[in-house]
Design an enzyme around this catalytic site. Structure first.
Site, PDB file in Angstrom:
ATOM      1  N   ARG A   1      -9.805 -24.659  18.256  1.00  0.00           N
ATOM      2  CA  ARG A   1     -11.013 -25.279  18.162  1.00  0.00           C
ATOM      3  C   ARG A   1     -11.326 -25.386  16.736  1.00  0.00           C
ATOM      4  NH1 ARG A   1     -17.129 -23.940  19.166  1.00  0.00           N
ATOM      5  NH2 ARG A   1     -17.831 -26.178  19.286  1.00  0.00           N
TER       6      ARG A   1
ATOM      7  N   HIS B   1     -12.174 -28.548  14.412  1.00  0.00           N
ATOM      8  CA  HIS B   1     -13.537 -28.681  13.580  1.00  0.00           C
ATOM      9  C   HIS B   1     -13.412 -28.799  12.144  1.00  0.00           C
ATOM     10  CE1 HIS B   1     -16.846 -27.684  16.657  1.00  0.00           C
ATOM     11  NE2 HIS B   1     -15.837 -28.149  17.145  1.00  0.00           N
TER      12      HIS B   1
ATOM     13  N   ASN C   1     -21.299 -24.021  14.502  1.00  0.00           N
ATOM     14  CA  ASN C   1     -20.330 -23.035  13.963  1.00  0.00           C
ATOM     15  C   ASN C   1     -20.837 -21.686  14.642  1.00  0.00           C
ATOM     16  OD1 ASN C   1     -18.795 -25.156  12.788  1.00  0.00           O
ATOM     17  ND2 ASN C   1     -19.937 -24.830  10.973  1.00  0.00           N
TER      18      ASN C   1
ATOM     19  N   HIS D   1      -9.452 -28.649  26.169  1.00  0.00           N
ATOM     20  CA  HIS D   1     -10.428 -28.041  27.006  1.00  0.00           C
ATOM     21  C   HIS D   1      -9.864 -27.510  28.146  1.00  0.00           C
ATOM     22  CE1 HIS D   1     -14.281 -29.703  24.952  1.00  0.00           C
ATOM     23  NE2 HIS D   1     -13.651 -29.265  24.228  1.00  0.00           N
TER      24      HIS D   1
ATOM     25  N   ASP E   1     -11.881 -24.505  31.617  1.00  0.00           N
ATOM     26  CA  ASP E   1     -10.963 -25.081  32.980  1.00  0.00           C
ATOM     27  C   ASP E   1     -11.004 -23.910  33.912  1.00  0.00           C
ATOM     28  OD1 ASP E   1      -8.708 -25.339  34.825  1.00  0.00           O
ATOM     29  OD2 ASP E   1      -7.476 -25.466  33.258  1.00  0.00           O
TER      30      ASP E   1
HETATM   31  C1  HEM Z   1     -14.493 -34.854  22.725  1.00  0.00           C
HETATM   32  C2  HEM Z   1     -15.234 -34.338  22.144  1.00  0.00           C
HETATM   33  C3  HEM Z   1     -15.402 -32.780  22.143  1.00  0.00           C
HETATM   34  C4  HEM Z   1     -16.727 -32.123  22.649  1.00  0.00           C
HETATM   35  C5  HEM Z   1     -18.216 -32.845  22.667  1.00  0.00           C
HETATM   36  C6  HEM Z   1     -16.597 -30.769  22.275  1.00  0.00           C
HETATM   37  C7  HEM Z   1     -17.367 -29.716  22.414  1.00  0.00           C
HETATM   38  C8  HEM Z   1     -17.120 -28.502  22.725  1.00  0.00           C
HETATM   39  C9  HEM Z   1     -18.008 -27.595  22.965  1.00  0.00           C
HETATM   40  C10 HEM Z   1     -19.528 -27.889  23.245  1.00  0.00           C
HETATM   41  C11 HEM Z   1     -17.252 -26.373  23.177  1.00  0.00           C
HETATM   42  C12 HEM Z   1     -17.940 -24.900  23.488  1.00  0.00           C
HETATM   43  C13 HEM Z   1     -18.352 -24.261  22.186  1.00  0.00           C
HETATM   44  C14 HEM Z   1     -18.976 -22.975  22.430  1.00  0.00           C
HETATM   45  O1  HEM Z   1     -19.957 -22.701  23.523  1.00  0.00           O
HETATM   46  O2  HEM Z   1     -18.713 -21.797  21.978  1.00  0.00           O
HETATM   47  C15 HEM Z   1     -15.972 -26.421  23.002  1.00  0.00           C
HETATM   48  C16 HEM Z   1     -15.079 -25.434  22.989  1.00  0.00           C
HETATM   49  C17 HEM Z   1     -13.737 -25.775  22.896  1.00  0.00           C
HETATM   50  N1  HEM Z   1     -13.279 -26.917  22.124  1.00  0.00           N
HETATM   51 FE1  HEM Z   1     -14.098 -28.546  22.091  1.00  0.00          FE
HETATM   52  N2  HEM Z   1     -15.151 -30.384  22.031  1.00  0.00           N
HETATM   53  C18 HEM Z   1     -14.581 -31.763  21.988  1.00  0.00           C
HETATM   54  C19 HEM Z   1     -13.419 -31.981  21.645  1.00  0.00           C
HETATM   55  C20 HEM Z   1     -12.052 -30.924  21.396  1.00  0.00           C
HETATM   56  C21 HEM Z   1     -11.070 -31.335  20.749  1.00  0.00           C
HETATM   57  C22 HEM Z   1     -10.511 -32.676  20.235  1.00  0.00           C
HETATM   58  C23 HEM Z   1     -10.434 -30.205  20.591  1.00  0.00           C
HETATM   59  C24 HEM Z   1      -9.033 -29.587  20.056  1.00  0.00           C
HETATM   60  C25 HEM Z   1      -8.018 -30.632  19.971  1.00  0.00           C
HETATM   61  C26 HEM Z   1     -11.265 -28.983  21.181  1.00  0.00           C
HETATM   62  C27 HEM Z   1     -10.924 -27.732  21.449  1.00  0.00           C
HETATM   63  C28 HEM Z   1     -11.987 -27.096  21.953  1.00  0.00           C
HETATM   64  C29 HEM Z   1     -11.524 -25.475  22.194  1.00  0.00           C
HETATM   65  C30 HEM Z   1     -10.139 -24.853  22.218  1.00  0.00           C
HETATM   66  C31 HEM Z   1     -12.527 -24.870  22.933  1.00  0.00           C
HETATM   67  C32 HEM Z   1     -12.711 -23.588  23.496  1.00  0.00           C
HETATM   68  C33 HEM Z   1     -13.171 -22.602  22.173  1.00  0.00           C
HETATM   69  C34 HEM Z   1     -12.942 -20.983  22.599  1.00  0.00           C
HETATM   70  O3  HEM Z   1     -12.857 -20.647  23.711  1.00  0.00           O
HETATM   71  O4  HEM Z   1     -13.300 -20.380  21.731  1.00  0.00           O
HETATM   72  N3  HEM Z   1     -12.488 -29.743  21.623  1.00  0.00           N
HETATM   73  N4  HEM Z   1     -15.809 -27.855  22.570  1.00  0.00           N
END
Ligand code: HEM
Ligand SMILES: *[C@@H]1O[C@H](CO)[C@@H](O)[C@H](O)[C@H]1NC(C)=O
Ligand SMILES: *[C@@H]1O[C@H](CO)[C@@H](O)[C@H](O)[C@H]1NC(C)=O
Ligand SMILES: *[C@@H]1O[C@H](CO)[C@@H](O)[C@H](O)[C@H]1NC(C)=O
Ligand SMILES: CC(=O)N[C@H]1CO[C@H](CO)[C@@H](O)[C@@H]1O
Length: 309
Positions: free
Chosen positions: A64, A68, A96, A196, A249
């Site tokens: 993530r 970002h 962030n 995700h 997931d």
């Molecule tokens: C399509 C639009 C996307 C949206 C709206 C989005 C939004 C979010 C949000 C809101 C979270 C939760 C953050 C939190 O509560 O800490 C999240 C987690 C995450 N996102 Fe996305 N995301 C998007 C695309 C992506 C992409 C393209 C990637 C990587 C290639 C990604 C990788 C991740 C990962 C790995 C997590 C889990 C982080 C953790 O467990 O620490 N996301 N995302």
């Protein structure tokens, strides 16, 4: 990189995506450090394995963080720059807030280890890129090529994060045009969102889908009812405990696989932006294809990740 000229700085401010696909970046190569830091891959591998074993949330956190960082001014590790009294850095933009410390910690540890062997050679941007790739592979995902030679950015501005980073409550139109502005097609967007398949989200990111959703329904009817019920229990006290989180997931939370897409077909998409992929006519065909064929997902994910320069 030399100190940016005021003009370059201005350009970077005006066109945040400039660095992502600029011709200068085509100089990146797979063997960038082979001569200057032959121990690079070995040191990275060691730092990554140690950290992931100690803290299994590192993989998702790092992926993530990399994503970002790349969405704002290209993959320049600007997300690692700290704020000072004159400037609020990217990492302190409120989105962030939730970027977990494990990824920052990993980059710091790898950087320290590399400085001992090859002082002043390896950029934090390359460390983050390799770490994300190796961790994806380590938790079951595909291997992809990471070309190296990124320079660390000197510009990191919190206000630029808004609008460059996707939010869970953005409409599909907004998300598609955001990704398009960074050079990604809808197919690539759907493949990247498959990230995700690992990690978690805080209750605050989906709370409006599970309490007082509408006049007629307490929760978003696009949720599987049992799943919504579980989330409502999990997040009942999220105001007292803002760290409360759910797996992105819920079926195979720690494995990088195509379960994310199968989940979307069953109403198990955690965020509104996840579930929307399965109903949007532009995105749905790819959701269905990746749900049916993990190799197709991996192939598309590899292709899209290799575009992050
Ligand atoms: C399509 C639009 C996307 C949206 C709206 C989005 C939004 C979010 C949000 C809101 C979270 C939760 C953050 C939190 O509560 O800490 C999240 C987690 C995450 N996102 Fe996305 N995301 C998007 C695309 C992506 C992409 C393209 C990637 C990587 C290639 C990604 C990788 C991740 C990962 C790995 C997590 C889990 C982080 C953790 O467990 O620490 N996301 N995302
Ligand atoms: C660079 O180093 C890596 C890892 O040691 C190796 O796999 C690769 O073949 C090398 N590339 C070249 C062009 O020497
Ligand atoms: C979307 O969520 C952010 C916080 O994540 C919030 O600041 C913003 O107001 C929300 N926008 C809408 C339209 O709900
Ligand atoms: C799954 O996708 C791979 C990669 O695109 C492709 O080669 C293969 O034929 C597909 N399998 C099926 C059963 O469609
Ligand atoms: C705006 C804001 O609340 N920024 C916070 C971001 O996260 C760091 C810790 O990682 C806090 O110190 C900041 O206050």
């Amino acid at each position: 990189m030399a100190i940016p000229s005021p003009l370059l700085l201005l350009l970077l401010l005006l066109f945040p995506s400039l660095t992502l696909l600029s011709p200068a970046e085509s100089k990146l190569t797979l063997d960038y450090y082979n001569k200057t830091c032959p121990q690079f891959y070995e040191i990275m591998q060691q730092s990554i394995t140690t950290k992931q074993l100690a803290a299994p949330t590192t993989a998702a956190a790092t992926l993530r963080l990399f994503f970002h960082d790349c969405m704002v001014e290209g993959c320049d590790a600007s997300l690692l720059i700290s704020s000072n009294s004159f400037n609020t850095a990217e990492k302190d933009a409120d989105i962030n807030l939730s970027l977990p410390g494990d990824a920052f910690d990993l980059v710091t540890r790898a950087k320290t280890a590399l400085e001992l062997q090859c002082p002043g050679i390896v950029s934090c941007a390359d460390i983050l890129a390799i770490a994300a790739r190796d961790l994806v592979t380590m938790v079951g995902g595909p291997y992809y090529n990471v070309r190296l030679g990124r320079k660390d950015g000197l510009v990191s501005i919190a206000s630029e994060v808004e609008g460059n980073v996707a939010r869970a409550n953005m409409s599909m139109n907004q998300i598609i045009s955001l990704f398009a502005s960074k050079g990604f097609t809808v197919e690539e967007l759907v493949a990247l969102a498959g990230a995700h398949t690992i990690g978690f989200s805080h209750c605050s990111q989906f709370i409006n889908r599970i309490f007082s959703f509408s006049k007629t329904s307490e929760y978003d009817p696009s949720y599987n009812p049992k799943f919504a019920e579980g989330l409502r229990k999990l997040c009942a006290n999220y105001k007292q405990d803002p760290a409360m989180s759910a797996f992105n997931d819920p079926i195979t939370p720690n494995k990088f696989d195509n379960m994310y897409y199968l989940n979307l077909q069953r109403g198990l998409g955690l965020l509104a932006s996840d579930q929307a992929l399965a109903s949007d006519p532009r995105a749905k065909p790819y959701v269905d294809m990746y749900a049916e064929n993990q190799s197709a997902f991996f192939k598309a994910f590899v292709h899209a990740m290799e575009k992050f320069l």
